[in-house]
Design an enzyme around this catalytic site. Sequence first.
Site, mmCIF file in Angstrom:
data_model
loop_
_atom_site.group_PDB
_atom_site.id
_atom_site.type_symbol
_atom_site.label_atom_id
_atom_site.label_comp_id
_atom_site.label_asym_id
_atom_site.label_seq_id
_atom_site.Cartn_x
_atom_site.Cartn_y
_atom_site.Cartn_z
ATOM 1 N N THR A 62 0.837 -1.193 0.000
ATOM 2 C CA THR A 62 0.000 0.000 0.000
ATOM 3 C C THR A 62 0.879 1.253 0.000
ATOM 4 O OG1 THR A 62 -0.151 -0.038 2.412
ATOM 5 C CG2 THR A 62 -1.891 -1.182 1.177
ATOM 6 N N TYR A 63 0.245 2.404 -0.104
ATOM 7 C CA TYR A 63 0.961 3.680 -0.232
ATOM 8 C C TYR A 63 1.977 3.845 0.899
ATOM 9 C CZ TYR A 63 1.722 8.673 -0.946
ATOM 10 O OH TYR A 63 2.293 9.907 -1.172
ATOM 11 N N PRO A 64 3.260 4.012 0.580
ATOM 12 C CA PRO A 64 4.289 4.009 1.625
ATOM 13 C C PRO A 64 4.490 5.325 2.369
ATOM 14 C CG PRO A 64 5.330 4.149 -0.534
ATOM 15 C CD PRO A 64 3.850 4.010 -0.776
ATOM 16 N N ARG A 65 4.177 6.466 1.739
ATOM 17 C CA ARG A 65 4.475 7.762 2.379
ATOM 18 C C ARG A 65 3.370 8.154 3.361
ATOM 19 N NH1 ARG A 65 6.658 8.044 -2.721
ATOM 20 N NH2 ARG A 65 8.704 9.077 -2.934
#
Length: 454
Positions: A62-65
Amino acid sequence: MKAACEKSQAVCTSLKKEKKTVAPPKLFDLTALQREANRLYGFTAKQTLDYAQALYEKRLLTYPRTDSKYITSDMQDSTKELITGLCSLLPFMRDVKLQADLTRVCDNSKVTDHHAILPTAEFLKTGFSSLTDSETKLMTLVCAKLLCAAAAPYEYEAVTAVISCGGYTFTAKGKTTLCEGWREIEKLSRAASEEQDEDAEPETVLPPLAEGQTFDNPAAEISECYTQPPKAYTEDTLLSAMENAGKEETPEDAERKGLGTTATRAGIIEKLISAGFAERKGKKLIPTKDGYNLAAILPDSLTSPQLTAEWGTRLTGIAKGSDSPADFMRGIEEMTAGLVKTYSAISEDKAKLFTPQREAIGTCPRCGAAVYEGKKNFYCSDRACSFVMWKNDRFFEQRKKAFTKAIAAALLKDGKVKIKGMYSTKTGKTFDGVVLLADTGGKYVNFRVEQNRK
């Protein structure tokens, strides 16, 4: 003390047992993932972000940031399905019975733009087959963290024993595991990946003890210990320090705290290194001379985490429509103008801090002062001494050899240097020879060759 104890009987005067529980860890946000990957694998914060981004683009992560370690309530069912799939996919989980409980990591109020980092349903289909070694390590960390977060707490009994011997009192502490809980998964995961946590403290297990128990002829040993200076930062500990910087001074209602954000901290570290203010030595991050000096001359207003927190809060307000972009920019312009006016020039003493350090290449054969490399020559640091060796000296130009720093250093150290492939103007061939420093103390330094023709 040693003699007194060895001649006495040791008695357990007090025994305290206390049951304690360690809750499962939270899920990963980006900073936590970067810290653990650095501690276990030595990945830099930027490398971890790059690997996570690559996995995200492959639709495996999933979105890492993200700056959240939680999921929302509507994700519970899909996350439990994900956990079931991971238990079947990961070899180290096949003999583990896991009753997933996501209560601790489910909190709608702590998820803003993005939830915690999780593997995706697509990963359950493809597994690790298409991943690089580094991507595999990172993916395993994320999977194991999800499984640990959903597992039972770790329970243990803390034991504190007070021993009296020879007129002295000693304290021994240890623990006995009652329920491995989430730590079982962590241990299995690290064993499977051959991970070693260098910062993990070894557990001390005490033998069975009872209050009033005696020990005859106890063995005694005296060990001398010293306090240690604070350790240099690693990216793991620096990321933690950045995340918590100024926490005590920052208002409770501040939207953002610390230095940078989960998405920008890796870039900040890389900027410090590329600009020459810090350098990597193994896992350690060491400030350079310029780094120390920059910190010494910057005004306090620019080094305070409160400034970052204030700007972050106002930017969040702008995004929500409760603050004015024009007012925010006007404040920055006024602050910048004030800083330029106040610090338009630094003192002579502070300016000297940034004078490039010169490295002596040898000692002057005439006066004993240090010899330095200049743009066109190698010169004595004593201005009263006239010793200088020119890089374009005809002696070396005729022989088609560059007068390098290494040659100059050898001449100063030994008075001679062996050089291969010198050109002979008489024969038109090359030869190896020993060049001697033939200094007579005059205006120019002379050189001569003791050649060894082949």
